[in-house]
Scaffold this motif. Structure first.
Motif, PDB file in Angstrom:
ATOM      1  N   GLY A  27     -15.226 -13.525  25.881  1.00  0.00           N
ATOM      2  CA  GLY A  27     -16.341 -14.145  26.586  1.00  0.00           C
ATOM      3  C   GLY A  27     -16.456 -15.654  26.544  1.00  0.00           C
ATOM      4  N   THR A  28     -15.512 -16.361  25.913  1.00  0.00           N
ATOM      5  CA  THR A  28     -15.634 -17.824  25.821  1.00  0.00           C
ATOM      6  C   THR A  28     -15.717 -18.504  27.189  1.00  0.00           C
ATOM      7  OG1 THR A  28     -14.420 -17.853  23.740  1.00  0.00           O
ATOM      8  CG2 THR A  28     -14.528 -19.916  24.915  1.00  0.00           C
ATOM      9  N   TRP A  29     -15.014 -17.947  28.176  1.00  0.00           N
ATOM     10  CA  TRP A  29     -15.002 -18.560  29.516  1.00  0.00           C
ATOM     11  C   TRP A  29     -16.009 -17.895  30.456  1.00  0.00           C
ATOM     12  CZ3 TRP A  29     -11.197 -21.964  32.103  1.00  0.00           C
ATOM     13  CH2 TRP A  29     -10.488 -22.739  31.161  1.00  0.00           C
ATOM     14  N   ALA A  36     -13.817 -12.965  31.560  1.00  0.00           N
ATOM     15  CA  ALA A  36     -13.608 -11.860  30.611  1.00  0.00           C
ATOM     16  C   ALA A  36     -13.202 -10.597  31.367  1.00  0.00           C
ATOM     17  CB  ALA A  36     -14.871 -11.622  29.796  1.00  0.00           C
ATOM     18  N   LYS A  37     -13.912 -10.347  32.471  1.00  0.00           N
ATOM     19  CA  LYS A  37     -13.626  -9.163  33.271  1.00  0.00           C
ATOM     20  C   LYS A  37     -12.218  -9.248  33.882  1.00  0.00           C
ATOM     21  CE  LYS A  37     -15.869  -6.618  36.941  1.00  0.00           C
ATOM     22  NZ  LYS A  37     -16.746  -6.744  38.075  1.00  0.00           N
ATOM     23  N   TRP A  38     -11.866 -10.426  34.347  1.00  0.00           N
ATOM     24  CA  TRP A  38     -10.543 -10.637  34.958  1.00  0.00           C
ATOM     25  C   TRP A  38      -9.426 -10.475  33.913  1.00  0.00           C
ATOM     26  CZ3 TRP A  38      -7.593 -10.146  38.795  1.00  0.00           C
ATOM     27  CH2 TRP A  38      -6.481 -10.954  39.062  1.00  0.00           C
ATOM     28  N   ALA A  39      -9.651 -11.041  32.724  1.00  0.00           N
ATOM     29  CA  ALA A  39      -8.643 -10.918  31.656  1.00  0.00           C
ATOM     30  C   ALA A  39      -8.436  -9.438  31.305  1.00  0.00           C
ATOM     31  CB  ALA A  39      -9.084 -11.712  30.426  1.00  0.00           C
ATOM     32  N   LYS A  40      -9.520  -8.693  31.238  1.00  0.00           N
ATOM     33  CA  LYS A  40      -9.415  -7.256  30.923  1.00  0.00           C
ATOM     34  C   LYS A  40      -8.671  -6.525  32.038  1.00  0.00           C
ATOM     35  CE  LYS A  40     -13.671  -7.195  28.212  1.00  0.00           C
ATOM     36  NZ  LYS A  40     -15.105  -6.861  28.213  1.00  0.00           N
ATOM     37  N   ARG A  41      -8.932  -6.919  33.276  1.00  0.00           N
ATOM     38  CA  ARG A  41      -8.262  -6.290  34.413  1.00  0.00           C
ATOM     39  C   ARG A  41      -6.750  -6.559  34.363  1.00  0.00           C
ATOM     40  NH1 ARG A  41      -9.028  -4.257  39.811  1.00  0.00           N
ATOM     41  NH2 ARG A  41      -6.967  -3.341  40.127  1.00  0.00           N
ATOM     42  N   ILE A  42      -6.389  -7.812  34.086  1.00  0.00           N
ATOM     43  CA  ILE A  42      -4.962  -8.168  33.992  1.00  0.00           C
ATOM     44  C   ILE A  42      -4.277  -7.321  32.914  1.00  0.00           C
ATOM     45  CG2 ILE A  42      -3.331  -9.994  33.361  1.00  0.00           C
ATOM     46  CD1 ILE A  42      -5.306 -12.037  34.466  1.00  0.00           C
ATOM     47  N   LEU A  43      -4.956  -7.210  31.757  1.00  0.00           N
ATOM     48  CA  LEU A  43      -4.361  -6.425  30.663  1.00  0.00           C
ATOM     49  C   LEU A  43      -4.213  -4.960  31.066  1.00  0.00           C
ATOM     50  CD1 LEU A  43      -6.126  -7.802  27.471  1.00  0.00           C
ATOM     51  CD2 LEU A  43      -3.835  -8.263  28.265  1.00  0.00           C
ATOM     52  N   SER A  44      -5.234  -4.429  31.717  1.00  0.00           N
ATOM     53  CA  SER A  44      -5.210  -3.011  32.100  1.00  0.00           C
ATOM     54  C   SER A  44      -4.125  -2.720  33.125  1.00  0.00           C
ATOM     55  CB  SER A  44      -6.570  -2.594  32.664  1.00  0.00           C
ATOM     56  OG  SER A  44      -7.569  -2.872  31.713  1.00  0.00           O
ATOM     57  N   GLU A  45      -3.732  -3.735  33.907  1.00  0.00           N
ATOM     58  CA  GLU A  45      -2.686  -3.553  34.916  1.00  0.00           C
ATOM     59  C   GLU A  45      -1.289  -3.493  34.295  1.00  0.00           C
ATOM     60  OE1 GLU A  45      -2.680  -3.208  38.308  1.00  0.00           O
ATOM     61  OE2 GLU A  45      -4.858  -3.061  38.364  1.00  0.00           O
ATOM     62  N   SER A  75      -6.633 -21.186  19.655  1.00  0.00           N
ATOM     63  CA  SER A  75      -7.780 -21.721  18.897  1.00  0.00           C
ATOM     64  C   SER A  75      -7.692 -23.235  18.755  1.00  0.00           C
ATOM     65  CB  SER A  75      -7.811 -21.160  17.477  1.00  0.00           C
ATOM     66  OG  SER A  75      -7.795 -19.782  17.451  1.00  0.00           O
ATOM     67  N   HIS A  76      -8.816 -23.883  19.024  1.00  0.00           N
ATOM     68  CA  HIS A  76      -8.938 -25.319  18.773  1.00  0.00           C
ATOM     69  C   HIS A  76      -9.873 -25.582  17.581  1.00  0.00           C
ATOM     70  CE1 HIS A  76      -7.245 -25.461  22.796  1.00  0.00           C
ATOM     71  NE2 HIS A  76      -7.137 -26.769  22.728  1.00  0.00           N
ATOM     72  N   SER A  77     -10.675 -24.574  17.241  1.00  0.00           N
ATOM     73  CA  SER A  77     -11.599 -24.699  16.104  1.00  0.00           C
ATOM     74  C   SER A  77     -12.047 -23.298  15.707  1.00  0.00           C
ATOM     75  CB  SER A  77     -12.826 -25.538  16.489  1.00  0.00           C
ATOM     76  OG  SER A  77     -13.688 -24.761  17.313  1.00  0.00           O
ATOM     77  N   ALA A  78     -12.792 -23.241  14.599  1.00  0.00           N
ATOM     78  CA  ALA A  78     -13.284 -21.936  14.135  1.00  0.00           C
ATOM     79  C   ALA A  78     -14.382 -21.383  15.055  1.00  0.00           C
ATOM     80  CB  ALA A  78     -13.803 -22.069  12.706  1.00  0.00           C
ATOM     81  N   SER A  79     -14.874 -22.221  15.971  1.00  0.00           N
ATOM     82  CA  SER A  79     -16.013 -21.798  16.802  1.00  0.00           C
ATOM     83  C   SER A  79     -15.667 -20.642  17.751  1.00  0.00           C
ATOM     84  CB  SER A  79     -16.553 -22.984  17.613  1.00  0.00           C
ATOM     85  OG  SER A  79     -15.578 -23.375  18.557  1.00  0.00           O
ATOM     86  N   THR A  80     -14.374 -20.439  18.036  1.00  0.00           N
ATOM     87  CA  THR A  80     -14.005 -19.354  18.955  1.00  0.00           C
ATOM     88  C   THR A  80     -13.513 -18.097  18.223  1.00  0.00           C
ATOM     89  OG1 THR A  80     -11.831 -20.382  19.203  1.00  0.00           O
ATOM     90  CG2 THR A  80     -13.434 -20.839  20.937  1.00  0.00           C
ATOM     91  N   LEU A  81     -13.574 -18.133  16.890  1.00  0.00           N
ATOM     92  CA  LEU A  81     -13.048 -16.978  16.135  1.00  0.00           C
ATOM     93  C   LEU A  81     -13.803 -15.686  16.440  1.00  0.00           C
ATOM     94  CD1 LEU A  81     -12.275 -18.569  12.650  1.00  0.00           C
ATOM     95  CD2 LEU A  81     -10.624 -17.557  14.239  1.00  0.00           C
ATOM     96  N   ALA A  82     -15.115 -15.793  16.607  1.00  0.00           N
ATOM     97  CA  ALA A  82     -15.901 -14.572  16.873  1.00  0.00           C
ATOM     98  C   ALA A  82     -15.481 -13.966  18.212  1.00  0.00           C
ATOM     99  CB  ALA A  82     -17.391 -14.899  16.869  1.00  0.00           C
ATOM    100  N   ALA A  83     -15.283 -14.829  19.220  1.00  0.00           N
ATOM    101  CA  ALA A  83     -14.844 -14.324  20.538  1.00  0.00           C
ATOM    102  C   ALA A  83     -13.425 -13.763  20.451  1.00  0.00           C
ATOM    103  CB  ALA A  83     -14.918 -15.441  21.575  1.00  0.00           C
ATOM    104  N   THR A  84     -12.580 -14.402  19.647  1.00  0.00           N
ATOM    105  CA  THR A  84     -11.216 -13.887  19.441  1.00  0.00           C
ATOM    106  C   THR A  84     -11.281 -12.489  18.831  1.00  0.00           C
ATOM    107  OG1 THR A  84     -10.286 -16.103  19.186  1.00  0.00           O
ATOM    108  CG2 THR A  84      -9.067 -14.306  18.145  1.00  0.00           C
ATOM    109  N   GLU A  85     -12.136 -12.332  17.848  1.00  0.00           N
ATOM    110  CA  GLU A  85     -12.278 -11.017  17.197  1.00  0.00           C
ATOM    111  C   GLU A  85     -12.817  -9.974  18.190  1.00  0.00           C
ATOM    112  OE1 GLU A  85     -14.603 -11.063  13.604  1.00  0.00           O
ATOM    113  OE2 GLU A  85     -13.757  -9.135  12.976  1.00  0.00           O
ATOM    114  N   ARG A  86     -13.751 -10.380  19.043  1.00  0.00           N
ATOM    115  CA  ARG A  86     -14.253  -9.441  20.068  1.00  0.00           C
ATOM    116  C   ARG A  86     -13.121  -9.023  21.010  1.00  0.00           C
ATOM    117  NH1 ARG A  86     -18.763 -12.872  20.130  1.00  0.00           N
ATOM    118  NH2 ARG A  86     -18.099 -13.969  22.022  1.00  0.00           N
ATOM    119  N   GLY A  87     -12.273  -9.966  21.350  1.00  0.00           N
ATOM    120  CA  GLY A  87     -11.125  -9.657  22.205  1.00  0.00           C
ATOM    121  C   GLY A  87     -10.204  -8.646  21.543  1.00  0.00           C
TER     122      GLY A  87
END
Ligand SMILES: [Fe+2]
Length: 243
Positions: A170-172, A177-186, A196-208
């Motif tokens: 969900g960072t973007w 997020a929906k498009w990234a999931k669609r690409i993966l599902s294809e 990662s550029h900082s620890a601030s995106t770690l939670a979103a990375t973990e959700r991914g």
């Protein structure tokens, strides 16, 4: 075996990643906690913006690894570069000096802005002939368009296509997020990265990571993050996952 991140901006003071080593350590600890074992330090190489000296990248990796030993952070590092597809890149390509991962012939490339150039497939073909293995960064950013899926199917025969985990998380925003999931599902993607550029995106990375585990299965997650990145670093092009 632990996860491998082929795209990361952990080194301090070289690009738009951490400015202080304390921030690098926070990011490194977080990635180790998520299960990463090897992180490739792919500082930007973007003409007119960030062009850190490649020796500085290598010495930055050595120095950060020493700090990890002192701090007890269990994470290995490999120097690399996020090569922007710009005039600096082409100057280097013409003299066979594209910055690669460590001593490998595998390199990471990104486009500063979409779309993917029409002749990119031809370039990939030429680099493959020269023995290079190519990782294409964050393909989810190059246009939300169903026609891109066919393009990715073609390009994925000559390059490892990657999606950023935090985009799925969900960072973007929801649309990406929906498009990234669609690409993966294809089933057109070979590797997942954190970028990662900082620890601030770690939670979103973990959700991914959680989404991939739940929606595509543990073996898919391990192909994306354990087996395929190692194959790519060894100069082999793995099949896409899922689909
Ligand atoms: Fe990046």
């Amino acid at each position: 075996m632990g996860y491998v991140d082929l795209h990361n901006h952990m080194l301090p003071g070289l690009d738009d990643g951490p400015s202080e080593i304390s921030q690098s350590l926070e990011l490194a600890s977080g990635l180790a906690r998520l299960g990463f074992e090897l992180v490739c330090c792919t500082s930007h190489q973007r003409y007119g913006l960030f062009t850190p000296d490649l020796d500085l990248v290598r010495s930055g990796v050595r120095s950060l690894k020493k700090t990890f030993e002192v701090q007890g952070i269990d994470l290995d590092l490999l120097p690399g570069a996020e090569n922007c597809y710009d005039e600096l890149f082409w100057r280097r390509a013409h003299v066979n000096e594209i910055p690669c991962y460590g001593e490998t012939k595998t390199f990471l490339v990104e486009f500063a802005s979409p779309p993917v150039p029409p002749d990119f497939g031809v370039k990939l073909f030429e680099w493959r002939k020269q023995g290079y293995t190519i990782v294409l960064a964050h393909i989810e950013r190059y246009g939300i368009d169903m026609k891109m899926l066919d393009r990715f199917r073609d390009l994925g025969q000559m390059a490892a296509l990657s999606v950023n985990l935090d985009t799925i998380g969900g960072t973007w925003g929801r649309t990406y997020a929906k498009w990234a999931k669609r690409i993966l599902s294809e089933g057109v993607v070979q590797v997942l990265t954190t970028d990662s550029h900082s620890a601030s995106t770690l939670a979103a990375t973990e959700r991914g990571m959680t989404w991939v585990d739940k929606s595509m299965g543990r073996s898919a997650l391990e192909s994306f993050l354990v087996r395929n990145p190692r194959e790519v670093l060894a100069g082999r092009l793995p099949d896409p996952v899922g689909g």
